[in-house]
Design a protein around this motif. Structure first.
Motif, PDB file in Angstrom:
ATOM      1  N   LEU A  12     -15.190 106.722 -60.414  1.00 26.65           N
ATOM      2  CA  LEU A  12     -16.490 107.235 -59.982  1.00 26.65           C
ATOM      3  C   LEU A  12     -16.375 107.940 -58.634  1.00 26.65           C
ATOM      4  O   LEU A  12     -16.994 108.979 -58.409  1.00 26.65           O
ATOM      5  N   ILE A  13     -15.555 107.372 -57.732  1.00 24.43           N
ATOM      6  CA  ILE A  13     -15.358 107.997 -56.421  1.00 24.43           C
ATOM      7  C   ILE A  13     -14.618 109.318 -56.579  1.00 24.43           C
ATOM      8  O   ILE A  13     -14.966 110.330 -55.948  1.00 24.43           O
ATOM      9  N   ILE A  66     -22.821  97.726 -52.188  1.00 20.71           N
ATOM     10  CA  ILE A  66     -23.487  97.132 -53.354  1.00 20.71           C
ATOM     11  C   ILE A  66     -22.714  95.916 -53.848  1.00 20.71           C
ATOM     12  O   ILE A  66     -23.287  94.857 -54.146  1.00 20.71           O
ATOM     13  N   LEU A  67     -21.382  96.049 -53.944  1.00 21.24           N
ATOM     14  CA  LEU A  67     -20.571  94.934 -54.427  1.00 21.24           C
ATOM     15  C   LEU A  67     -20.681  93.730 -53.491  1.00 21.24           C
ATOM     16  O   LEU A  67     -20.772  92.588 -53.938  1.00 21.24           O
ATOM     17  N   GLN A  82     -20.371 107.374 -53.443  1.00 21.21           N
ATOM     18  CA  GLN A  82     -19.620 107.279 -52.200  1.00 21.21           C
ATOM     19  C   GLN A  82     -18.984 105.896 -52.093  1.00 21.21           C
ATOM     20  O   GLN A  82     -19.585 104.888 -52.481  1.00 21.21           O
ATOM     21  N   GLU A  83     -17.760 105.851 -51.537  1.00 22.56           N
ATOM     22  CA  GLU A  83     -17.042 104.573 -51.452  1.00 22.56           C
ATOM     23  C   GLU A  83     -17.837 103.543 -50.660  1.00 22.56           C
ATOM     24  O   GLU A  83     -17.936 102.385 -51.057  1.00 22.56           O
ATOM     25  N   ASN A  84     -18.434 103.955 -49.544  1.00 25.50           N
ATOM     26  CA  ASN A  84     -19.200 103.007 -48.727  1.00 25.50           C
ATOM     27  C   ASN A  84     -20.381 102.417 -49.489  1.00 25.50           C
ATOM     28  O   ASN A  84     -20.691 101.228 -49.368  1.00 25.50           O
ATOM     29  N   VAL A  92     -25.870 101.583 -62.312  1.00 24.29           N
ATOM     30  CA  VAL A  92     -27.008 102.220 -62.991  1.00 24.29           C
ATOM     31  C   VAL A  92     -28.301 101.518 -62.592  1.00 24.29           C
ATOM     32  O   VAL A  92     -29.318 102.158 -62.294  1.00 24.29           O
ATOM     33  N   GLU A  93     -28.247 100.166 -62.557  1.00 26.06           N
ATOM     34  CA  GLU A  93     -29.430  99.385 -62.182  1.00 26.06           C
ATOM     35  C   GLU A  93     -29.884  99.720 -60.763  1.00 26.06           C
ATOM     36  O   GLU A  93     -31.091  99.806 -60.494  1.00 26.06           O
ATOM     37  N   LYS A  94     -28.917  99.945 -59.857  1.00 22.15           N
ATOM     38  CA  LYS A  94     -29.245 100.273 -58.472  1.00 22.15           C
ATOM     39  C   LYS A  94     -29.530 101.768 -58.278  1.00 22.15           C
ATOM     40  O   LYS A  94     -29.768 102.222 -57.165  1.00 22.15           O
ATOM     41  N   GLN A  95     -29.498 102.519 -59.394  1.00 19.80           N
ATOM     42  CA  GLN A  95     -29.801 103.953 -59.405  1.00 19.80           C
ATOM     43  C   GLN A  95     -28.843 104.779 -58.536  1.00 19.80           C
ATOM     44  O   GLN A  95     -29.201 105.835 -58.015  1.00 19.80           O
ATOM     45  N   LEU A  96     -27.608 104.296 -58.407  1.00 20.52           N
ATOM     46  CA  LEU A  96     -26.585 105.085 -57.721  1.00 20.52           C
ATOM     47  C   LEU A  96     -25.995 106.128 -58.672  1.00 20.52           C
ATOM     48  O   LEU A  96     -25.535 107.182 -58.229  1.00 20.52           O
TER      49      LEU A  96
END
Length: 579
Positions: A46-47, A60-61, A53-55, A18-22
């Motif tokens: 989520l995927i 991000i992780l 998207q998985e990528n 959420v913070e990264k706006q994904l």
């Protein structure tokens, strides 16, 4: 615990995304709600919902946790290192040990934010852990390959051999005690099936030799072998398999056929079994049909989209005969079932006549041929025409009688699908007249022929470019136009643990489609082979099998040696027909 693991304790995946706006807060709530019923990890959920998207998730992780992202497709892992972690733990936590660094272990994790998982693994592995983020699908592939059952199978074979030597009871008692699930013969068969599913084998062969027992698996169309010195256990394995197939365990002089269903690693597997007396005992071959995979659609068998559209046009004709042809193991049944799935709607009556029925489909009336009671293709076909079908699938056209019935059905308002054991589309049309069928029937009813092969795909983990030799260049020139030679992307696999050192992993379909036009039908009616061949090669949309295979080689999907194999089969067919 390593520094990255400490960071994970302060990280909640949903909040980070959420913070990264994904994703948005509402999308996170939807995913958490769905997660309660599915039981999936949040990232996987989520995927699955298509919210991320998985990528993007893995990137991000990797950045946030300051840990590496590792692409396992080209990772050269060590099976001994992977086996430092028990398989049950690896599958439950979606984790694989990638490297032993001496003072720590590098872990590939589908969800490196799972601190509870890391705590559990630290107790099992007794070393500091360094997590890395990996794709879950690639991780599961490595687990399937690395936790090979061959060592366990060999140990169980030794146990069974000792039991047979020490026990005074009858062999049949050892093999048929259905209450003893811990018996070595039961455990050994279970491991054999598990190993076959891991390697995606299509067949298992159990073959007694003079002094050894061979267990072979057909992987991507090629047999691989495990040899055991305990030849005496073959009888116990055969008796147990006969019992599972409800065959006569006392009959060892005649071939027998049967089938059974079993659950392996949570998957439903249908097994077709054939026994045959050989010089050192009984040979058993089992064809594995994985029902958990479902029926493949036309898009998933490797058929190009333009050809799919043409095949669909044939399948949605109100009548006519459409043939799928190729040698045994070329994927004909898979293609036919894919077509049936598209036709299987409430407004169509579909009847299949098969030997044997391989996949059971809802709403479709499937009839099993039984030669013991004289229930032949011809006899069933006559009966099916009184059942008011719209679509008929005939498992195989084997003789003149079944060919004539299928062709007459195709002329009287039915769409008929069937297979023929010929090697290309052109000879398939001519083979019907060779059977003694009236050429007029063939020309009037036959609408299309799809010929196919399965070629092995280059292993993506060890693929590398290479330059063709003189023989290969000659093949390319004979199959393609000169201008196509400038765009070659030839690759081959050097061999790795992912592909069992073969250089290949998986297979893809190669097809040629022959749609019968007026010129071809006129040639068939006149039984003019030369004119028919000329009409086929003049047809703009016709692309031979070996040219289609060359297209995949040019893209680096398969190798020129696979193209040569397809070309040799087609050439051999032509020579046979001339004779």
């Amino acid at each position: 615990m390593t520094q990255p693991a400490t960071k994970q304790q302060r990280l909640r995946l949903g909040d980070l995304l959420v913070e990264k706006q994904l994703i948005t807060e509402s999308q996170l709530m939807d995913a958490l709600k769905a997660q309660k019923s599915s039981g999936l990890k949040l990232g996987k959920q989520l995927i699955e919902l298509g919210l991320v998207q998985e990528n993007d998730l893995l990137s991000i992780l990797s950045q946030q946790l300051n840990i590496p992202f590792i692409d396992l497709a080209s990772y050269q892992f060590d099976s001994a290192v992977v086996n430092l972690l028990p398989e049950s733990q690896a599958r439950r936590h979606r984790v694989v040990v990638l490297e032993d660094k001496g003072d720590s272990l590098l872990l590939g994790m589908a969800d490196p934010t799972d601190i509870f998982c890391l705590d559990d693994l630290a107790k099992v592995l007794n070393k500091p852990l360094e997590p890395a983020v990996v794709r879950e699908s690639q991780l599961l592939d490595i687990v399937d390959v690395a936790y090979c059952q061959q060592a366990e199978i060999a140990n169980l074979a030794e146990q069974l051999h000792e039991e047979l030597e020490e026990s005074a009871v009858d062999l049949a008692d050892i093999a048929t005690d259905v209450t003893d699930s811990d018996a070595p013969v039961v455990k050994m068969l279970q491991k054999i099936f598990e190993d076959a599913l891991r390697t995606k084998a299509s067949d298992i062969h159990i073959e007694p030799d003079e002094t050894v027992l061979r267990i072979r698996q057909r992987i991507d169309g090629v047999l691989s072998e495990q040899v055991m010195n305990e030849k005496s256990i073959a009888g116990a394995l055969v008796v147990r398999l006969k019992l599972m197939s409800e065959l006569d365990i006392s009959e060892k002089r005649l071939p027998q056929d049967g089938r059974f269903n079993l659950k392996v690693s949570g998957r439903s597997i249908d097994v077709r079994l054939s026994t045959m007396p050989v010089q050192w005992g009984e040979s058993v071959v089992m064809r594995l049909l994985d029902h958990s995979q479902g029926i493949l659609g036309l898009e998933k068998v490797g058929m190009p989209q333009r050809m799919i559209n043409r095949v669909r046009h044939l399948l949605h004709r109100p009548n006519g005969l459409v043939l799928v042809t190729g040698p045994t193991g070329s994927g004909k049944t898979t293609t036919l079932y894919g077509g049936l799935t598209e036709l299987n709607t409430p407004d169509r009556k579909i009847i299949t006549v098969e030997d044997p029925v391989e996949y059971r489909l809802p709403r479709i009336s499937q009839v099993q041929i039984n030669h013991k009671i004289d229930l032949s293709f011809a006899k069933v076909l006559k009966a099916t025409l009184r059942q008011d079908p719209d679509v008929l699938l005939v498992g195989e056209i084997r003789d003149r009688e079944s060919a004539e019935i299928a062709l007459r059905a195709a002329m009287t308002g039915h769409l008929v699908l069937s297979t023929l054991h010929t090697n290309d589309a052109i000879t398939s049309a001519l083979r019907l007249t060779d059977m003694g069928v009236d050429p007029y029937l063939v020309s009037a009813a036959l609408k299309g022929v799809l010929a196919q092969r399965l070629v092995r795909k280059v292993c993506e983990s060890c693929a590398e470019p290479y330059e063709p030799d003189a023989n290969e260049l000659q093949l390319i020139k004979s199959l393609s136009r000169q201008r196509e030679l400038d765009n070659l992307n030839l690759r081959k696999g050097r061999g790795c643990v992912h592909c069992f050192n073969t250089g290949y992993r998986g297979r893809i379909g190669v097809f040629e489609l022959l749609e019968i036009d007026r010129d071809m039908a006129d040639a068939l009616r006149e039984n003019d082979i030369r004119a028919f061949n000329q009409a086929v090669h003049d047809h703009r949309s016709f692309r031979p099998l070996n040219v289609s295979a060359l297209g995949y080689a040019a893209e680096g999907v398969t190798t020129l040696s696979e193209v040569m194999r397809v070309s040799a089969e087609v050439d051999d067919t032509g020579q046979d027909d001339d004779e």
